[in-house]
Scaffold this active site. Sequence first.
Site, PDB file in Angstrom:
ATOM      1  N   ALA A   1       6.125  -1.578  -3.975  1.00 43.36           N
ATOM      2  CA  ALA A   1       6.837  -1.817  -2.768  1.00 43.36           C
ATOM      3  C   ALA A   1       8.084  -1.834  -2.287  1.00 43.36           C
ATOM      4  O   ALA A   1       8.775  -1.767  -3.399  1.00 43.36           O
ATOM      5  CB  ALA A   1       7.164  -3.452  -2.907  1.00 43.36           C
ATOM      6  N   CYS A   2       7.957  -0.280  -1.844  1.00 48.68           N
ATOM      7  CA  CYS A   2       8.884   0.358  -1.525  1.00 48.68           C
ATOM      8  C   CYS A   2       9.573   0.134   0.550  1.00 48.68           C
ATOM      9  O   CYS A   2       8.317   0.233   1.042  1.00 48.68           O
ATOM     10  CB  CYS A   2       8.692   2.108  -2.174  1.00 48.68           C
ATOM     11  SG  CYS A   2       8.277   2.214  -3.787  1.00 48.68           S
TER      12      CYS A   2
END
Length: 346
Positions: A22-23
């Site tokens: 999750a960036c």
Amino acid sequence: MKIIKSAIIALCALCAFDEAEACSRVVYQGDKGIVLVGRTLDWRTPIPTNLYVYPRGVSKTSMPDGPCLRWKSKYASVLAVGYDGGVTEGMNERGLVMNGLFCKGTVYRVAPDSTSTVPVVSLAMFVSWFLDNFSTVGEADEWLRTADFAIYGKTFDGGTVSTLHWAITDATGDNLLIEYTDGEMKTYRGRDLTVLTNDPAHPQMTAVENYWRAVGGTNMLPGTVRSADRYVRASYFVGHVPKDYAFPEAFAAITSIMGVVSVPYGYELPGEPNVSSTQWTSVSDAIGHRYYFRPATSIGYLYVDLDRLNLSSGAPVLKLDMARHGDVSGCANALLETNSGFTPMW
């Protein structure tokens, strides 16, 4: 446009892991000429990430041998290098910023066989190629329209395979997204492309955002750590914070938004072992040429000021060892040490 042929067995240090890395990436474009690019890197365990400054005039190759790109850096840059082996992101002295984020729907073309003369680019050097050679999104976009090359990278962190997409922003606030769909490279360009998270790919993510725009975000926004939810939150807030801020307020706005889309440190979701907490956050100042970096365990941001460093050809490569200076805040130029440079994980 020629289709860029590619094959990948992953990159060190670019945020990727199976199903749920999750960036998030957000661009603040201020009315006073301020352009700030915020980014979070999320991972299941801490990633050793060091900062490097490369001057102009450094000879580099995209692979150690065989058909590859060979160049001498036209522009100096500051790089975030994961595992001391692969460039995750960076900014050059002209304010060109590039970040790589995980996108599990990515499908690359099969690489040419051993008899091919098509240049191969290691993902460890992919970001450096753009930062070393281009000063604007327009230049990068023009090169991509005619380029023909293959991509290659090693697995890392116990066999992790990276599937990536990238975003580039320049000092005018122009943006370029680079994605692969069913083996074909697609690019999207515009000042309005201010948010990038993970999957789905840009066209499908736009449909999700349009739905939430119709709902309206004043009374309700999606709040999970899912990529689409983070995208919608980031897009809503960056579109609703004032744009007439001076730098201190603009910096507060972008770092606040990055906090809104971060995953709490140490967060674990039962039954979802791949959900990752935010390990570090960066902010690239495309106008002031300062690169800000904050590990999740630090009390504040440190920064590298490119305008106050010797970046001329022949100047040394510099390194900031974050294992030793991870708790530093403020200007970190004095802590940079002469270094031979990182060794790419080809």
